[in-house]
Design a protein around this motif. Structure first.
Motif, PDB file in Angstrom:
ATOM      1  N   LEU A  59     130.390 -89.102  59.477  1.00 43.53           N
ATOM      2  CA  LEU A  59     130.209 -89.963  58.442  1.00 43.53           C
ATOM      3  C   LEU A  59     130.461 -89.593  57.123  1.00 43.53           C
ATOM      4  O   LEU A  59     130.742 -88.256  57.034  1.00 43.53           O
ATOM      5  CB  LEU A  59     128.376 -89.964  58.873  1.00 43.53           C
ATOM      6  CG  LEU A  59     128.334 -89.550  60.110  1.00 43.53           C
ATOM      7  CD1 LEU A  59     126.172 -89.649  59.137  1.00 43.53           C
ATOM      8  CD2 LEU A  59     127.772 -91.615  60.623  1.00 43.53           C
ATOM      9  N   ASP A  60     130.892 -90.944  56.693  1.00 41.47           N
ATOM     10  CA  ASP A  60     130.876 -90.499  55.420  1.00 41.47           C
ATOM     11  C   ASP A  60     129.709 -89.701  54.329  1.00 41.47           C
ATOM     12  O   ASP A  60     128.399 -89.770  55.231  1.00 41.47           O
ATOM     13  CB  ASP A  60     131.595 -91.938  54.379  1.00 41.47           C
ATOM     14  CG  ASP A  60     132.338 -92.089  54.644  1.00 41.47           C
ATOM     15  OD1 ASP A  60     132.960 -92.171  55.111  1.00 41.47           O
ATOM     16  OD2 ASP A  60     133.179 -92.931  54.014  1.00 41.47           O
ATOM     17  N   ALA A  61     130.150 -89.435  53.261  1.00 47.32           N
ATOM     18  CA  ALA A  61     129.058 -88.663  52.440  1.00 47.32           C
ATOM     19  C   ALA A  61     127.815 -89.403  51.731  1.00 47.32           C
ATOM     20  O   ALA A  61     127.248 -89.404  51.120  1.00 47.32           O
ATOM     21  CB  ALA A  61     128.764 -87.636  51.469  1.00 47.32           C
ATOM     22  N   HIS A  62     127.691 -91.103  52.069  1.00 51.89           N
ATOM     23  CA  HIS A  62     126.920 -92.113  51.338  1.00 51.89           C
ATOM     24  C   HIS A  62     126.692 -92.734  52.757  1.00 51.89           C
ATOM     25  O   HIS A  62     126.418 -93.950  51.851  1.00 51.89           O
ATOM     26  CB  HIS A  62     127.766 -92.300  50.330  1.00 51.89           C
ATOM     27  CG  HIS A  62     128.836 -93.174  50.810  1.00 51.89           C
ATOM     28  ND1 HIS A  62     129.987 -92.253  50.007  1.00 51.89           N
ATOM     29  CD2 HIS A  62     129.568 -93.687  51.085  1.00 51.89           C
ATOM     30  CE1 HIS A  62     131.322 -92.260  50.171  1.00 51.89           C
ATOM     31  NE2 HIS A  62     130.992 -93.318  51.018  1.00 51.89           N
ATOM     32  N   CYS A  63     125.691 -91.827  53.803  1.00 55.51           N
ATOM     33  CA  CYS A  63     125.227 -93.154  54.085  1.00 55.51           C
ATOM     34  C   CYS A  63     123.848 -92.955  54.490  1.00 55.51           C
ATOM     35  O   CYS A  63     123.202 -91.765  53.967  1.00 55.51           O
ATOM     36  CB  CYS A  63     125.760 -92.514  55.607  1.00 55.51           C
ATOM     37  SG  CYS A  63     127.093 -93.395  55.945  1.00 55.51           S
ATOM     38  N   GLY A 112     123.840 -97.177  58.318  1.00 53.92           N
ATOM     39  CA  GLY A 112     124.497 -97.706  56.447  1.00 53.92           C
ATOM     40  C   GLY A 112     124.951 -96.552  55.963  1.00 53.92           C
ATOM     41  O   GLY A 112     125.243 -95.987  55.956  1.00 53.92           O
ATOM     42  N   HIS A 113     125.775 -97.642  55.294  1.00 57.61           N
ATOM     43  CA  HIS A 113     127.395 -96.715  54.237  1.00 57.61           C
ATOM     44  C   HIS A 113     127.337 -97.573  52.816  1.00 57.61           C
ATOM     45  O   HIS A 113     127.049 -99.136  52.902  1.00 57.61           O
ATOM     46  CB  HIS A 113     128.551 -97.342  55.410  1.00 57.61           C
ATOM     47  CG  HIS A 113     129.536 -97.048  54.529  1.00 57.61           C
ATOM     48  ND1 HIS A 113     130.400 -98.273  53.365  1.00 57.61           N
ATOM     49  CD2 HIS A 113     130.108 -96.082  53.855  1.00 57.61           C
ATOM     50  CE1 HIS A 113     131.309 -97.505  52.715  1.00 57.61           C
ATOM     51  NE2 HIS A 113     131.326 -96.168  52.760  1.00 57.61           N
ATOM     52  N   ILE A 114     126.966 -96.729  52.155  1.00 56.09           N
ATOM     53  CA  ILE A 114     127.233 -97.635  50.463  1.00 56.09           C
ATOM     54  C   ILE A 114     128.964 -97.996  51.135  1.00 56.09           C
ATOM     55  O   ILE A 114     129.804 -96.956  50.501  1.00 56.09           O
ATOM     56  CB  ILE A 114     126.731 -97.302  49.236  1.00 56.09           C
ATOM     57  CG1 ILE A 114     125.562 -96.310  49.763  1.00 56.09           C
ATOM     58  CG2 ILE A 114     127.143 -96.973  48.420  1.00 56.09           C
ATOM     59  CD1 ILE A 114     124.805 -95.251  48.780  1.00 56.09           C
ATOM     60  N   TYR A 115     129.026 -99.127  50.194  1.00 56.70           N
ATOM     61  CA  TYR A 115     130.738 -99.497  49.896  1.00 56.70           C
ATOM     62  C   TYR A 115     130.853 -99.667  48.363  1.00 56.70           C
ATOM     63  O   TYR A 115     129.871-100.344  47.820  1.00 56.70           O
ATOM     64  CB  TYR A 115     130.623-101.114  50.837  1.00 56.70           C
ATOM     65  CG  TYR A 115     130.830-100.681  52.306  1.00 56.70           C
ATOM     66  CD1 TYR A 115     132.058-100.649  52.645  1.00 56.70           C
ATOM     67  CD2 TYR A 115     129.445-101.579  52.790  1.00 56.70           C
ATOM     68  CE1 TYR A 115     132.185-100.773  54.111  1.00 56.70           C
ATOM     69  CE2 TYR A 115     129.872-101.529  54.218  1.00 56.70           C
ATOM     70  CZ  TYR A 115     131.012-100.987  54.452  1.00 56.70           C
ATOM     71  OH  TYR A 115     131.062-101.183  56.162  1.00 56.70           O
TER      72      TYR A 115
HETATM   73 MN    MN Z   1     132.218 -94.550  52.687  1.00 55.04          MN
END
Ligand code: MN
Ligand code: UD2
Length: 583
Positions: free
Chosen positions: A229-233, A366-369
């Motif tokens: 995962l990305d580090a902002h999910c 959820g992911h912060i774009y």
């Molecule tokens: Mn990202």
């Protein structure tokens, strides 16, 4: 309304069915049909003959089968239930500074609870899937470089809170050589205090970029399955089990959750896609990542709307794979730099060498774009050739045959010949594993790419478009649709000064095209689906003519390009293409 709660009662279910019909999608199963189809049937006599009945996930309405963490009530804190955080005006300035630094609003994020409730964005069926209890264990891997604090640790909290403890073996954090203070001892102490042994923190001794850092994380992980995962999910209800279940059924499947959006400014949690519309990952010929409605033919392979479906590729950040299978495939190509293209590398390799990529509607994360990329590329930076493009070229050179490579170089002619490093190992892997051709992939898996992005016709001419004998060039600026095309001094660096005229009369720049709009000024437009256009360039006279309007391109007093009556005596109507290789 996507999250409107229709309830579990018969009335709610009926309303849901009606809405489904209205959406004109696949017919949902009736409750009875679903029960009947999935009622476990092994009678004893059959059991003797076939003692191993492969466990299947079952869709059974009426009773939710999901992992439910201890229920948490929606509180009055900012951001609860995925709401937008509103900041008082005196905090706005500080918020802007954090947006500049991290690509998202840390002032807003700091106000949101670590375990906030987010709306359940899944398809209604998802609650009623009953997955077999025995599943592979998971290591969730988060790589990070200079991330904000609360967004990073909220990701860890969210993973831990939403995953069945017996299946979450560990969370592996790999710091890609960050230099922010809050990611040093503060992070170590926080993680130790909140999560103990469950969360492991490793650090790179130099900047490796997200791709090599992920490979590193995969080597350190010990679970059966690795989940990146990305580090902002923030993970949604029961997101993990449906991913694991796909891998349990077939260890060569890459299982991809559906990505919801978290607003970089307000932290509002909203689905990018409604629960009833299914999208999958594709690409255009310059390899910009795109998503497209899944063809009905693929959807029809399933019984239920909420079941996983095949996808040509994925966005890159969020997916699960059998750990050993990842290593058997050689992980990511270690020659890929910092950011970009690794999603194609892995998914082409998987598909062509016998595995599959599936998107899993019952798993949503959820992911912060971000609003911009807040970090540089370190020593991998080259002002004249982005490492992202070099990554694309490595993928193209390894996984595609000549015909398909040609589509890429038609779209990006100035990349041809750029040195991309050694790819013998990748080619050897492909050969040793008897991997299928890209043609096979396009015909069987990514066949609908052509609907959006037909094969590009060859270029007739490309490069800077210069006013003959001068150093003035066409310039499309940002290249955004609607931008006018003007005239500027030639800079030789490509970007907005690179144009392509194809044999079908279309002038392209990057992923966009050029046409005249009312008033006769040249504009950037979204290319027509069929790669054809109105343009004709006569090399002899130098005139660029709009065939439909029978007018030629001229320089206006406003330094923009205008269509005027053709006149081969005007020097401002004489153009030549000059090929440039900015690197
Ligand atoms: Mn990202
Ligand atoms: C998307 C993907 C991302 C990755 C990228 C292409 C999603 C939601 N995100 O970009 O995962 O596939 O496309 O490569 O699909 N990071 C490092 N080292 C670096 C740069 C980034 O560790 O040098 C970390 C970063 O902190 C983050 C992750 O890698 O946790 C992805 O980076 P991003 O969020 O900037 O990428 P994004 O979402 O724009």
């Amino acid at each position: 309304k996507l999250n409107e709660d229709v309830g579990d009662d018969a009335e709610g279910y009926r309303r849901w069915q009606l809405r489904q019909k209205a959406h004109n999608q696949l017919k949902p199963p009736t409750r009875e049909a679903a029960d009947e189809a999935y009622e476990p049937k092994p009678v004893e006599s059959q059991l003797e003959e076939a003692p191993v009945v492969k466990e299947e996930a079952i869709l059974r309405f009426g009773e939710t089968g999901n992992f439910e963490p201890s229920a948490r009530k929606i509180s009055s804190k900012p951001g609860e239930n995925g709401a937008a955080v509103k900041l008082p005006s005196n905090e706005r300035m500080k918020a802007e500074i954090t947006i500049n630094e991290f690509g998202f609003n840390m002032v807003a994020s700091d106000k949101v609870a670590m375990d906030r409730v987010i709306p359940d964005t899944r398809h209604k069926e998802c609650r009623f899937w009953h997955y077999p209890e025995s599943q592979p264990s998971a290591s969730v891997i988060l790589v990070f470089h200079n991330e904000g604090f609360s967004t990073l640790v909220r990701t860890i909290h969210s993973v831990v809170n939403t995953s069945p403890p017996e299946l979450l073996k560990e969370v592996v954090l790999v710091d890609d050589f960050s230099d922010k203070r809050h990611l040093k001892t503060e992070l170590e102490q926080y993680v130790e205090k909140e999560f103990g042994d469950l969360v492991k923190l490793y650090r790179n001794s130099q900047r490796e970029g997200l791709i090599r850092t992920r490979s590193h994380g995969a080597e350190l992980a010990t679970g059966d399955v690795i989940v990146f995962l990305d580090a902002h999910c923030e993970c949604n209800r029961n997101w993990l089990v449906p991913l694991l279940d796909e891998i349990r059924k077939d260890r060569t499947t890459m299982a991809v959750p559906i990505v919801d959006g978290i607003d970089f400014n307000t932290m509002a949690y909203t689905p990018v896609y409604g629960a009833d519309s299914h999208f999958s990952g594709i690409f255009e010929w310059g390899f910009f990542y795109k998503e497209k409605l899944v063809p009905q033919r693929e959807l029809n392979k399933r019984k239920h709307m909420s079941e996983p479906y095949r996808s040509p590729t994925h966005a890159g950040g969020l997916f699960a794979m059998d750990r050993k299978y990842f290593h058997e495939l050689g992980g990511y190509d270690p020659g890929l730099k910092i950011w970009g293209g690794e999603n194609y590398e892995l998914s082409f390799k998987i598909w062509q060498c016998g595995g599959s990529v599936k998107w899993v509607p019952c798993s949503r994360v959820g992911h912060i774009y971000r609003n911009h990329m807040p970090y540089g590329f370190g020593k991998d930076n080259d002002p004249f050739m982005s490492p992202i493009h070099v990554n694309y070229m490595r993928v193209v050179e390894v996984w595609m045959e000549d015909e398909f490579k040609e589509y890429f170089y038609t779209r990006e002619p100035s990349f041809r010949g750029y040195p991309i490093g050694n790819i013998t190992k990748q080619l050897q892997f492909k050969k040793e594993h008897n991997c299928k051709s890209f043609r096979w992939f396009m015909e069987n898996i990514a066949y609908d790419v052509y609907e959006e992005y037909p094969k590009p016709p060859p270029n007739k001419a490309w490069g800077e478009i210069r006013k003959s004998g001068s150093s003035l060039c066409w310039e499309s600026g940002s290249g955004q649709p609607g931008h006018t095309v003007g005239i500027m001094s030639c800079h030789g660096a490509g970007h907005g000064q690179l144009f392509r005229l194809n044999v079908q009369g279309q002038i392209g720049t990057g992923e966009r095209c050029i046409d005249s709009q009312s008033g006769g000024i040249l504009h950037v437009i979204v290319c027509a689906r069929e790669p054809s256009g109105p343009w004709e360039w006569d090399k002899g006279s130098g005139m660029i003519r709009h065939k439909e309007l029978n007018k030629c391109v001229d320089i206006g007093t406003d330094h923009k390009l205008h269509l005027k009556s053709c006149d081969n005596k005007l020097s401002s109507m004489k153009w030549e293409f000059k090929e440039v290789f900015p690197w």
